[in-house]
Design a protein around this motif. Structure first.
Motif, short mmCIF file in Angstrom:
data_model
loop_
_atom_site.label_atom_id
_atom_site.label_comp_id
_atom_site.label_asym_id
_atom_site.label_seq_id
_atom_site.Cartn_x
_atom_site.Cartn_y
_atom_site.Cartn_z
N LEU A 1 0.84 -1.20 0.00
CA LEU A 1 0.00 0.00 0.00
C LEU A 1 0.87 1.25 0.00
CD1 LEU A 1 -2.85 -0.98 2.51
CD2 LEU A 1 -2.98 -0.86 0.02
N ASN B 1 -5.40 5.51 4.47
CA ASN B 1 -5.95 5.14 5.77
C ASN B 1 -7.10 4.15 5.60
OD1 ASN B 1 -4.47 6.47 7.81
ND2 ASN B 1 -5.30 8.42 7.11
N LYS C 1 -7.57 2.16 2.98
CA LYS C 1 -7.03 0.90 2.46
C LYS C 1 -6.39 0.07 3.57
CE LYS C 1 -6.46 2.33 -2.30
NZ LYS C 1 -5.73 2.12 -3.53
N MET C 2 -5.72 0.77 4.48
CA MET C 2 -5.09 0.05 5.60
C MET C 2 -6.18 -0.63 6.44
SD MET C 2 -1.69 0.54 5.72
CE MET C 2 -0.78 0.96 7.16
N GLU C 3 -7.27 0.09 6.68
CA GLU C 3 -8.37 -0.48 7.46
C GLU C 3 -8.91 -1.74 6.78
OE1 GLU C 3 -9.83 -0.30 10.37
OE2 GLU C 3 -8.20 1.12 10.78
N VAL D 1 0.40 5.60 9.52
CA VAL D 1 0.76 4.56 10.50
C VAL D 1 0.35 4.96 11.92
CG1 VAL D 1 2.68 3.20 11.42
CG2 VAL D 1 2.65 3.81 9.01
N TYR E 1 3.61 -1.10 3.84
CA TYR E 1 3.33 0.32 3.62
C TYR E 1 4.60 1.02 3.14
CZ TYR E 1 2.02 5.14 4.57
OH TYR E 1 1.77 6.48 4.43
N LEU F 1 2.67 -5.08 10.72
CA LEU F 1 2.93 -4.10 9.66
C LEU F 1 4.36 -4.26 9.16
CD1 LEU F 1 2.08 -1.40 8.14
CD2 LEU F 1 3.23 -0.21 10.00
N GLN G 1 -2.64 -3.59 15.50
CA GLN G 1 -2.43 -3.52 14.05
C GLN G 1 -0.97 -3.26 13.73
OE1 GLN G 1 -5.29 -0.40 13.25
NE2 GLN G 1 -6.76 -1.84 12.38
N PRO H 1 -0.22 -5.19 5.69
CA PRO H 1 0.18 -4.17 4.72
C PRO H 1 1.70 -4.02 4.65
CG PRO H 1 -1.35 -3.29 6.37
CD PRO H 1 -0.86 -4.60 6.89
N LEU I 1 -2.89 3.63 13.37
CA LEU I 1 -3.11 2.20 13.65
C LEU I 1 -3.20 1.96 15.15
CD1 LEU I 1 -0.50 0.56 11.21
CD2 LEU I 1 -2.90 1.10 10.78
N TYR J 1 -6.44 -4.68 7.21
CA TYR J 1 -6.50 -5.32 8.54
C TYR J 1 -7.81 -6.05 8.76
CZ TYR J 1 -2.12 -3.17 9.93
OH TYR J 1 -0.80 -2.84 10.01
#
Ligand code: PGA
Length: 383
Positions: free
Chosen positions: A225, A242, A244-246, A283, A257, A294, A290, A255, A286, A249
């Motif tokens: 990502l 943000n 996409k990270m959610e 980050v 990142y 990472l 989470q 991810p 998170l 997870y």
């Protein structure tokens, strides 16, 4: 022509085996003679201990390169512990009259005991040492290969994987269209599958997008990502990332990142501020849980696909800085977060870059398209 001293590897191996066989036979014969009373009993004990220590050392050395740092720590610990126990046994049964040998045994035991204490202390320190992180080599195939070529590439990686330390975690990230076929090709191996992107939404009317749940259903474990090409060509912002990270997870994807500055920013000396903002804006949102799952990839945009690589010192400098920024928010957990280097990483420069304390592997573009090069990069980790 073969000169003296330039024996082939096979011959050397063969010679080593013959020497080992001769030593083992000699030790067994000597042990047998002392049991039979021909040689003194202490001699028997000593040779058996020597034999046990030799076998232990031989097995340990053979396994060493395949062990993780933590396992190596334990191996060193148990080596000392076993030696300490053996010394205690020799001391206990030492014949009282043979003062010289009693003394000798005591000296040996004292040395071994000191070794044992050192090993325990070393192990405690070692376990708390920050560099116990995963070693990762991830291949970002970008928009390259047709599905059948991708499968061939994946099969090539699987075929040669055994030549690289099992402590290296390989990940391949093919285009979406190849994921299920590549997943099939990777079956039975320890090479993980990743995707190069995922949608910011869970599902619905988003033509052309691929949801994180779909990737997970195909067997993906990772998702890249925030790659600079996504930020640059597709306008991905921290706000999108943000989300996409959610999604990642929520679907148990780890991810990878990406952060990194462009040439202009580097030349203006703004690289630290750029990566700091990229971390703070995404980050820092998170949860601690989470964050434990990472991977960060530092990829200076000026080094991607250009053949220019950051020097190992430049990589270390900014990786250490990234870790510091992470620690400001997540404390000690920052020491466990793998930070990969990306940007023209290849077999010729991987070892030097990976040798740096805060570099935990690489995100590889061009060189990931040849199985041999990709694997050779994995060999860049120090044994
Ligand atoms: P490169 O790409 O290795 O071809 O420079 C790295 C990346 O963009 O992930």
């Amino acid at each position: 022509m073969q000169h003296f001293g330039s024996m082939s590897e096979q011959e050397t191996e063969h010679r080593k085996r013959r020497i080992a066989d001769a030593v083992i036979i000699a030790v067994i014969v000597a042990g047998g003679l002392s049991i039979g009373g021909v040689l003194p009993a202490w001699f028997g004990r000593a040779v058996w201990l020597l034999l046990a220590a030799g076998c232990w050392l031989w097995l340990a050395l053979r396994a060493w390169h395949r062990l993780t740092m933590r396992q190596r720590g334990w191996l060193v610990f148990w080596s000392y512990a076993a030696a300490g126990c053996a010394a205690a046994w020799v001391l206990h049964t030492a014949p009282e009259q043979a003062t010289l040998w009693v003394r000798f045994d005591r000296i040996c035991s004292a040395i071994l005991l000191a070794g044992l204490i050192t090993a325990i202390a070393y192990n405690i320190i070692y376990k708390n040492k920050p560099n116990m992180r995963k070693k990762i080599v991830a291949g970002n195939w970008k928009m390259n290969t047709l599905p059948a070529e991708g499968v061939e590439l994946a099969k090539g990686v699987v075929a040669g994987r055994g030549e690289v330390c099992s402590c290296v975690n390989f990940i391949v990230c093919p285009p979406f269209t190849h994921l299920s076929m590549v997943a099939e090709a990777l079956k039975g191996s320890d090479i993980a599958l990743g995707a190069q992107n995922c949608a910011a939404e869970a599902k619905g009317a988003y033509t052309g997008e691929v949801a994180a749940s779909m990737l997970a259903a195909l067997g993906c474990k990772y998702v890249i990502l925030g790659h600079s090409e996504r930020r640059q060509y597709y306008g991905e912002t921290s706000a999108t990332l943000n989300k996409k990270m959610e999604q990642a997870y929520a679907n148990n994807l780890t991810p990878i990142y990406c952060v990194g500055e462009n040439l202009e920013e580097r030349e203006a000396g703004k690289h630290f501020d750029v990566v700091k903002a990229q971390i703070e804006e995404v980050v820092y949102n998170l949860t601690e849980e989470q964050f434990k799952n990472l991977v960060i990839a530092y990829e200076p945009v000026w080094a991607i696909g250009t053949g220019k690589t950051a020097t190992a010192e430049q990589a270390q400098e900014i990786h250490a800085y990234i870790r510091k920024v992470l620690a400001e928010k997540f404390g000690a957990a920052a020491a466990e977060c793998p930070i990969l280097y990306g940007g023209s990483c290849k077999p010729a420069n991987a070892a030097e870059i990976f040798a740096k304390e805060d570099v935990d592997g690489g995100l590889i573009g061009g060189a990931a398209l040849k199985a041999a090069d990709f694997l050779a990069i994995g060999k860049g980790f120090a044994k």
